[in-house]
Write an enzyme that holds these catalytic residues in place. Sequence first.
Site, PDB file in Angstrom:
ATOM      1  CB  CYS A   1      15.821 -55.497 -37.157  1.00  0.00           C
ATOM      2  SG  CYS A   1      15.563 -56.218 -38.763  1.00  0.00           S
ATOM      3  NE  ARG A   2      13.573 -57.093 -31.821  1.00  0.00           N
ATOM      4  CZ  ARG A   2      14.085 -58.098 -31.116  1.00  0.00           C
ATOM      5  NH1 ARG A   2      15.058 -58.808 -31.624  1.00  0.00           N
ATOM      6  NH2 ARG A   2      13.642 -58.362 -29.924  1.00  0.00           N
TER       7      ARG A   2
END
Lengths: 320, 223
Positions: free
Chosen positions: B173-174
């Site tokens: 996700c990041r």
Amino acid sequence: MIMADDKDVLRDVWFGRIPACFTLSPEETTEREAEPYYLLLPRVSYLTLVTDKVKKHFLKVMKAEDVEEMWFEYEGTPLKWHYPIGVLFDLHASNTALPWNVTVRFKNFPERDLLHCTSNSVIEAHFMSCIKEADALKHKGQVINDMQKKDHKQLWMGLQNDKFDQFWAMNRKLMEYPTEEGGFRYIPFRIYQTMSDRPFIQKLFRPVSPEGHTLTLGDLLKELFPAAVCAEDEPKRFQWPYRATVIKQQNPVHFTRRRCSQNAKGDVGTVDQCCRRHTAESDYSFRGIGECFTPDRDRETAGKTAKLTPPPGDFSADCS
Amino acid sequence: MMAGERNPASCYLDERTFRLCCQLFLQHSETIQDGWSWEQIKGTDEGFIKKTLLIPIKSSISHQQLGCSIQDENMAADDIQANVEDETAGVQAVCEIHAVLRYEYHVLYSCSYQIPVLYFRASTLDGRPLSLEEVWSYVHPNYRQRLQQGPWDTLTQQEHPLLGQAFFMLHPCRTEEFMKPALELAQAENKKVNYIVTWLSVVGPVVGLDVPLSYSTEVSAPD
């Protein structure tokens, strides 16, 4: 925008059920014989989310020391709980008579093949990560990221508690798209297959061609799984050991109906019926070109198309 | 492009660039015998890079680290990987090899997120897969904290999308959070980076995978 007359289709998909019969494996150690347990399984849910009663039932005849994490198998194949139940059934057992006979296991967890599922929060995390991935494809993740934590929770609770309205109150945001951009950025889909190590095919696919034409499911299959599509005058070669499972469709009526009708060759009635099936956050199963099984009640129509289906295992027969 | 104007460095990777970066990465791995190889999916141009590692696990590892005041990343990574008689930072410990674990690392391309993703699994030599708790307990304490605080949501069990088996995955996700600064810095210095080298150098050590420094200096970016 989701068309108003899709609502009954959405409900049909959501409330689709598969009758199952759970039997304890003879390999498990019991204090006395256990009766099989019958259950109607929601197609859109997950095995480990809906089988608490199954577990309770079989624990009654077992000693604590003989019980580890519960898992399921069908004809010797471990069932992947993280696939929606409808997908599992279509992949493994759609050719067989109902009820679906599932074997329950409590020992020898197949560590290589199955993910552990020690609590509902594992299922929730998996479900949400699928939703996020789908939104990454549709909206670059903007819609899901703009939603609040409580909205995410509502999606999950809707699924967990079988609450259609609660679920769709949130899901409709994920199913909308800016029309000026031609729809979703990419269509979230997976084509599951049983005849390969590779569990599914998932690629980037735009709903609109570079020339601006709206593409159909047939176009998607032609590009990404050409083996499944044959020309109109060719005998149908596959009885579909492959199941096309579409996670969400943008515009089901146009997307699927035209193409399906073309290939159907006389199955238009059944095909149209299933073509109106719209996916929620659930999965939609195509079974072959020209016949579809989605919600359980389609089984009643199955008899009408069954004669067009070659017997299981005979992949070379002409369907028509 | 006028001086001072630059396109922002994209922290996303297209599949073709992924394959090219991997090719260049593998060439260097071959040179230094670092053990990486390419796995092609039959009948397609898709694939991933993989590496298998045998890691001896010492029983006294946690006592060592409590006494160790130097937080040096390379030292920590080496520590996990190979040193049996470890005399770092003045701490001497008698290390017993408790077990040898087999770690398998795969770097796949995610077309949904348009970034690479790290999958791995671990087992004992006789084939017993390690649980998430066991994997966690073998993550070096230095990295355990980083893993908990870093720009990744979590380490979870996932189905390997190409093999269909159970692996652990660092959630992607990041990725943007740590790739963006690295790519912008390189761009500011007029350098091009090999995405896979930069990315793996950050995520790898957290799960026991060392990426020798020579990758950063020797591996070029694709054109």
